[in-house]
Structures are given as C-alpha cells and as structure tokens.
Design a protein around this motif. Structure first.
Motif, mmCIF file in Angstrom:
data_model
loop_
_atom_site.group_PDB
_atom_site.id
_atom_site.type_symbol
_atom_site.label_atom_id
_atom_site.label_comp_id
_atom_site.label_asym_id
_atom_site.label_seq_id
_atom_site.Cartn_x
_atom_site.Cartn_y
_atom_site.Cartn_z
ATOM 1 N N GLU A 167 0.820 -1.209 0.000
ATOM 2 C CA GLU A 167 0.000 0.000 0.000
ATOM 3 C C GLU A 167 0.857 1.264 0.000
ATOM 4 O O GLU A 167 0.599 2.210 -0.738
ATOM 5 C CB GLU A 167 -0.891 0.024 1.247
ATOM 6 C CG GLU A 167 -2.215 -0.664 1.070
ATOM 7 C CD GLU A 167 -3.135 0.089 0.131
ATOM 8 O OE1 GLU A 167 -3.310 1.302 0.328
ATOM 9 O OE2 GLU A 167 -3.656 -0.530 -0.807
ATOM 10 N N HIS A 171 1.088 4.104 -3.009
ATOM 11 C CA HIS A 171 0.847 5.533 -2.866
ATOM 12 C C HIS A 171 1.952 6.348 -3.516
ATOM 13 O O HIS A 171 1.714 7.257 -4.316
ATOM 14 C CB HIS A 171 0.777 5.898 -1.384
ATOM 15 C CG HIS A 171 -0.617 5.959 -0.868
ATOM 16 N ND1 HIS A 171 -1.543 6.857 -1.331
ATOM 17 C CD2 HIS A 171 -1.248 5.224 0.072
ATOM 18 C CE1 HIS A 171 -2.676 6.671 -0.702
ATOM 19 N NE2 HIS A 171 -2.532 5.682 0.158
ATOM 20 N N ARG B 174 -5.820 8.560 -4.294
ATOM 21 C CA ARG B 174 -4.546 8.368 -3.598
ATOM 22 C C ARG B 174 -3.761 9.670 -3.535
ATOM 23 O O ARG B 174 -3.061 9.931 -2.561
ATOM 24 C CB ARG B 174 -3.724 7.283 -4.283
ATOM 25 C CG ARG B 174 -4.283 5.900 -4.026
ATOM 26 C CD ARG B 174 -3.283 4.829 -4.408
ATOM 27 N NE ARG B 174 -3.887 3.519 -4.397
ATOM 28 C CZ ARG B 174 -3.747 2.638 -3.399
ATOM 29 N NH1 ARG B 174 -3.023 2.944 -2.349
ATOM 30 N NH2 ARG B 174 -4.323 1.462 -3.464
ATOM 31 N N ILE B 177 -5.352 11.563 -0.734
ATOM 32 C CA ILE B 177 -4.980 11.016 0.567
ATOM 33 C C ILE B 177 -3.556 11.405 0.911
ATOM 34 O O ILE B 177 -3.246 11.798 2.033
ATOM 35 C CB ILE B 177 -5.109 9.480 0.561
ATOM 36 C CG1 ILE B 177 -6.578 9.088 0.467
ATOM 37 C CG2 ILE B 177 -4.498 8.884 1.824
ATOM 38 C CD1 ILE B 177 -6.792 7.619 0.166
ATOM 39 N N GLN B 207 -10.818 5.943 3.484
ATOM 40 C CA GLN B 207 -9.541 6.463 3.959
ATOM 41 C C GLN B 207 -9.456 7.971 3.760
ATOM 42 O O GLN B 207 -8.937 8.695 4.606
ATOM 43 C CB GLN B 207 -8.398 5.756 3.217
ATOM 44 C CG GLN B 207 -7.031 6.002 3.836
ATOM 45 C CD GLN B 207 -5.934 5.258 3.097
ATOM 46 O OE1 GLN B 207 -6.205 4.479 2.181
ATOM 47 N NE2 GLN B 207 -4.698 5.497 3.494
ATOM 48 N N ILE B 218 -4.385 3.210 8.682
ATOM 49 C CA ILE B 218 -3.460 2.178 8.254
ATOM 50 C C ILE B 218 -4.226 1.288 7.297
ATOM 51 O O ILE B 218 -5.103 0.541 7.711
ATOM 52 C CB ILE B 218 -2.966 1.353 9.452
ATOM 53 C CG1 ILE B 218 -2.232 2.249 10.435
ATOM 54 C CG2 ILE B 218 -2.075 0.214 8.992
ATOM 55 C CD1 ILE B 218 -1.947 1.598 11.763
ATOM 56 N N SER B 219 -3.897 1.395 6.013
ATOM 57 C CA SER B 219 -4.639 0.611 5.029
ATOM 58 C C SER B 219 -3.870 -0.644 4.661
ATOM 59 O O SER B 219 -2.673 -0.593 4.379
ATOM 60 C CB SER B 219 -4.894 1.439 3.775
ATOM 61 O OG SER B 219 -5.432 0.616 2.774
#
Lengths: 313, 313
Positions: A167, A171, B174, B177, B207, B218-219
């Motif tokens: 993950e 990102h 993403r 995020i 998220q 926490i993914s």
DNA sequence: GAATACTTTTGTCCTAGACAAATTATACAC
DNA sequence: GTGTATAATTTGTCTAGGACAAAAGTATTC
C-alpha cells in the motif's frame, strides 16, 4: 476475554467456506485432499458439516506456500509442519546466494516487522526525493520487493505486513505517475495483468518508467481477462500491450495465457511481458517481447520508436 | 480470423466455473436453480459437464441485478428477459426519483464508453479541484460508481472499461490522501476488506474521509484474511477496524465473515462495516457498527472521540 | 399496530464416483 | 547423451440428489 488462556484454547470452529476464503483452496479441493491424503481431517458439527481448527488453516497456508515454490500436493499435503518449513527454507536459501544483503533493505524490512509504518513511509519518501523515481524504483523498491517476497515465503512476515508495504509503495508510485503524466506521445501502451496475477506493483513500476519516457499509458489495473484485453486494445488503438508477471505466478499459466493472447491480438499490436517471473524462467513465446528487467524498458521504447519512424519515413 | 461470421455465431461454451466467476453465483446455487426453477438449463459437453451460453450468462447477470434490488429468486429466475428488464426498469425509475439525473454522470459514463480516457480524467480532475475531495467523492464518485456498477450488470460496459474507470479514480483518491495525510491523531483506524472483496475504491474513499477528519489510517489494501486482520490490529494497536463491502459481495458471506471477525477480535477494538452493500441489506451483527453512507463517518468519529474523552476524564 | 408462531423459500453442505488436463516416468531411436 | 513418442500417474473439477438450517413471508393473536 473474560477468561485467561488456560490449557486448551477456545477452539475456534471454522467452516469449509471460511477455509476456502482464507486459503484460496476450493471446497472441492479441500474435500479431495481429505479423501486422498488424509489431511486436513476436520471434526464435524452436529449436522455433519466439517469444522476446521486454526492450526489446520495455518498448515494449509504453509502448504500453499510450498506449492507456490513448485512442490506438488502429493508430496507435501501429508507432510509435517517441520518438513514444510524445511522446504520453504531450502528454496529460499538457494536464491539468497545470488543476492547479498545490501544497504537499505534490512532497515525497511525491520521497520515493517516492527510495525513502524510512519517511519517506513518517511524513509521511502526521502529516498524518492533523493534519488528520483527511476533510481528509487531500481535501487530501493525492486530489492525490497524481492526481500519481502522471500520473507513471506519463509513465514517471517505476515500477509498483512506485505499488504501494508504494498500500500505504501503504491501511494508513492501513483503520486509519481500522476506528476509525470503528460498528454503523452507515441507509443500508446496498455498495461495490465492476466487473471490470477493480482500484484499491482509490477504494473505501477512499469507505468512509471513508461510515463517518464513520455509514452502514453493506459492502465487497466490487474486481472483483465484475455478477451477484454483484446477488445480494449482495439478500442483504444494501442501500439503495445504490456503485461506484468510476479514470481507468484505459475510459469505455465503465464506462457499459455501469453500464447493465447498473442493469437487473438491484432498482429500489428506488440505484446511485451515483464516482471520478476522472467528472471528465473527462460521460456519464450513467439511474437512476445520479454523484458526481464525494468531497465530494458527505455531501450525497448527507443527501439520501437526507431522502427516506427523508419517505417513511417 | 480467417472466417467471417456466418449465420451461427461461434457459440462460446462457458463452463460452470466461468459462470460462477462472472456472476458471483456459486456452483451449488447454479445447480440448485436448475433443479428447482429449470433455469439456467445449460447444454452438456461430451463429458456431461454443463456448458452455458453467453445469453444465459447475460440473463443470470440481469437476475442478479434484480435480486440486488430486493426481488427473490423464486419470482424471477424463471422469468423472461422482458419481465426482468421491466423489473430493473421500474426499480431504476423509483431510485431516480430521489436522485434527479444530475449533470456529470451521463457525461463521464459516455466518455468511458467512448474510450475517451484523457477527457474523462480531465473532467474528474477539474471536479475534484472545484468541489474539494469530500464533495467530489459524494457528488461525483459515489453516483458514478453506482451507475458503472449497474451498467456492468446490464452488460452495457465491459470489464476493461470498469477497470479503467477504477484506475483513474484510484489515482485521484490516492493523490488526495497523500496530501491529507498528517502524522495522525486518535483514533487509529485500520482499513481493509475481507477475502473475496476486491474492490479497492471503497477503502480508498473511507480512507480519504478519515484522513481529512484527522484520524490515523493504516490501510492493508484488499482481501486480508480474518486471522491476519486480528494479528495486524493487535500489532498496530488500532482502535477501530474498518471494512468495506461492495454491492458485488454476497450479504451472507459478509455477515458470517463479520461475525467471525468480531468474535476473534479484541473486544476493545471497534469494528465498523461500510460500503454500498449495507444500503440494500439491513442486517445487523452484534458488536459491529454499520455505516451505510460515507457521510456517517464524521459523526461516528466524533462519537468515538466523545466517548473516549469521557472515559479518559 | 405489534408480537408470536408457523410455513415456505433458499443457499450451503454432504457423499462418492468419474474423467480430462497436466505432469512425470518409461521406452525407444538417433 | 539427447530428443521424442507413449504410457502411467497425479490432480482438480464436475456431477447427482439428499439433507438441513437460516432467512423471509404469512397467519394468528393480543
């Protein structure tokens, strides 16, 4: 909760459906193994339905790992935990010889194992700033990927730790791709994986390299059925279809899948196959270009452009 | 290739496993329907194995969609295509009343179907800039997700188009995020999905909301086995485990999975379940908090913090 | 109108046999 | 020794009905 562990743990009963979900082994396969090899032999509930224990589930997962290393069920399903662990250990040891423990790796792996996510992320962010995306991928991500894969095989890290790592990297890479994405020049490349291959990082790394080189990328994520790849390639008028294969994939499935796709795809569209799988397997499929390393991408692109301009001129 | 279509189409024979994959209906269910309702009644190959036609698959998808709308198998499995379409038509109309045909949806879906990726991306990027991430998700992504899901069920768009859409949105989210990710306050939330649920967008949207609200996320990505969720939650000392469920998931599996996880998870850790699934299924599992919409997240967080500070004081 | 008990619906699990596809072993020619 | 055709083995998936529990719907009562 209210009671401390005392002697017998509170024996969690798992249905066959849960075991199927958690191991990826079909109900049919689980029943067949029980019939043939005597394992797993679950208890039964009042209704005659199988109830597995967590221990059996762990062992099944270990068996799965061994099978990913190429061992066959008949040899290992009935084997003891120790033998299974020995198998995974040996397989990894053989590989480790080629790759000496280099610098940054142990650090990241240890942060991961120590659940220090924020620090791991910081480290990676700094590395990408310091090195630039491409060198970051080659010098940091690729080695760590290999190390994480091996650690997982050996059972040193859990699936959730691998997920977590993946993950974070995802990102970073997606951010890099986002900023490197121009309107795009030729060639137009479609990226994805075949069904059964669910690792995204390979696709993302390739996409990063291609984007930085100015190619126009169309990513379909993972697990696109062959027929959909064909129609999508036609619909988008792509020049190249790129597929990523991780070590976890069975080489045979990969080759048959590639051959099938090559046959169905318009012959003017090139088919490139990359990923960790091809560094250990050296098969070739007619009409498919194999890229055993990410560093092969820029020359391959240059080559394509040279051929193209030659033909256009 | 060498022969043009002439009269009979080249009748693609689909095995029961393929139909299971494409419809989400288990082999057992497919056989049971055949026994009980007389549909689907596939032809058999030389070996007696069922071979389904693409038409049957389409009809099964339509049936699934009707069931997602609340109709029961006994009423619809034996129904004709026309009746099915009438059902979905009516149902859609009912829904559309609440949600008038707003601006962006038809546009994006059409760009997607027309393979105009760059324009679609531009549109989405502009929308996120104009509206901000949260409103962007609520007003644009959620409706489009639903529309894309329905279109897929109806067979109006191909898998590769859904993949492509999903990839674009993933990039955007993403990125959002990444910039909203601070060092993080309480609570600490772990996000993932259960095995079998492979849709990432739900996790990413959750998220985003949590990060914007200052929670520490926490993914673990998708498809984390229950036992791994338990150990990861313990290792990271999280306060809340959040799971996302898409419409594609079987409600039954979701509930048993949740119940199982709740039992194994430390009782001090809260378990939240969100996603499109819960807007049509109204089940409850003891000890699980259901969030039927993303907008429920901020109040739920505030509630948690209030309880926490109350208890701490 | 709400709560209870009864009936129908529906999905999952069961057994045990069969077979094809893939893999390994064997035989034979070069 | 190396390559290739054939045979044997291994392995996963498919099939058929029967059984049953959980869920949903219906009737009955307060």
């Amino acid at each position: 909760m209210d009671k401390k562990d005392h002697g017998r743990p509170p024996f969690k009963a798992l249905s066959i459906a849960m075991v199927e979900r958690d191991t990826g082994l079909s109900k049919d396969t689980l029943r067949m193994w029980e019939r043939r090899y005597g394992f797993p032999r679950p208890a039964r509930d009042g209704n005659g339905a199988r109830t597995y224990t967590p221990d059996q589930l762990d062992r099944l997962r270990l068996i799965r790992r061994c099978m990913d290393l190429g061992l066959r069920p008949g040899k290992i399903v009935a084997a003891s935990m120790h033998e299974l662990i020995a198998h995974t250990g040996n397989a990894v040891d053989v590989r480790n010889k080629t790759k000496a423990p280099t610098g940054p790796l142990p650090g990241v792996l240890q942060l991961l194992k120590a659940q220090r996510v924020a620090e791991m992320r910081d480290f990676l962010v700094q590395a990408v700033m310091r090195l630039g995306v491409l060198r970051f991928i080659l010098d940091v991500i690729v080695p760590i990927n290999a190390e994480v894969g091996h650690a997982w095989m050996r059972g040193e890290i859990a699936i959730h730790e691998e997920h977590l790592y993946s993950e974070q990297v995802q990102h970073l890479l997606r951010q890099a791709i986002g900023s490197a994405m121009h309107r795009g020049l030729a060639p137009r490349v479609m990226l994805t994986t075949l069904p059964g291959e669910e690792h995204q990082l390979g696709v993302l790394m390739a996409q990063t390299f291609l984007s930085v080189e100015g190619a126009q990328c169309i990513s379909l994520g993972v697990q696109t059925p062959a027929s959909d790849i064909v129609s999508a390639a036609r619909a988008h008028g792509v020049d190249i279809v790129g597929l990523s294969f991780s070590q976890a994939m069975q080489p045979r499935n990969a080759c048959t899948g590639l051959a099938d796709l090559r046959q169905r795809l318009d012959s003017r569209i090139e088919l490139w196959a990359g990923g960790a799988l091809w560094s250990r397997v050296r098969k070739s499929v007619p009409g498919v270009r194999f890229l055993s390393s990410l560093t092969d991408i820029p020359p391959a692109l240059a080559d394509w452009r040279a051929r193209r301009s030659g033909r256009a001129a």
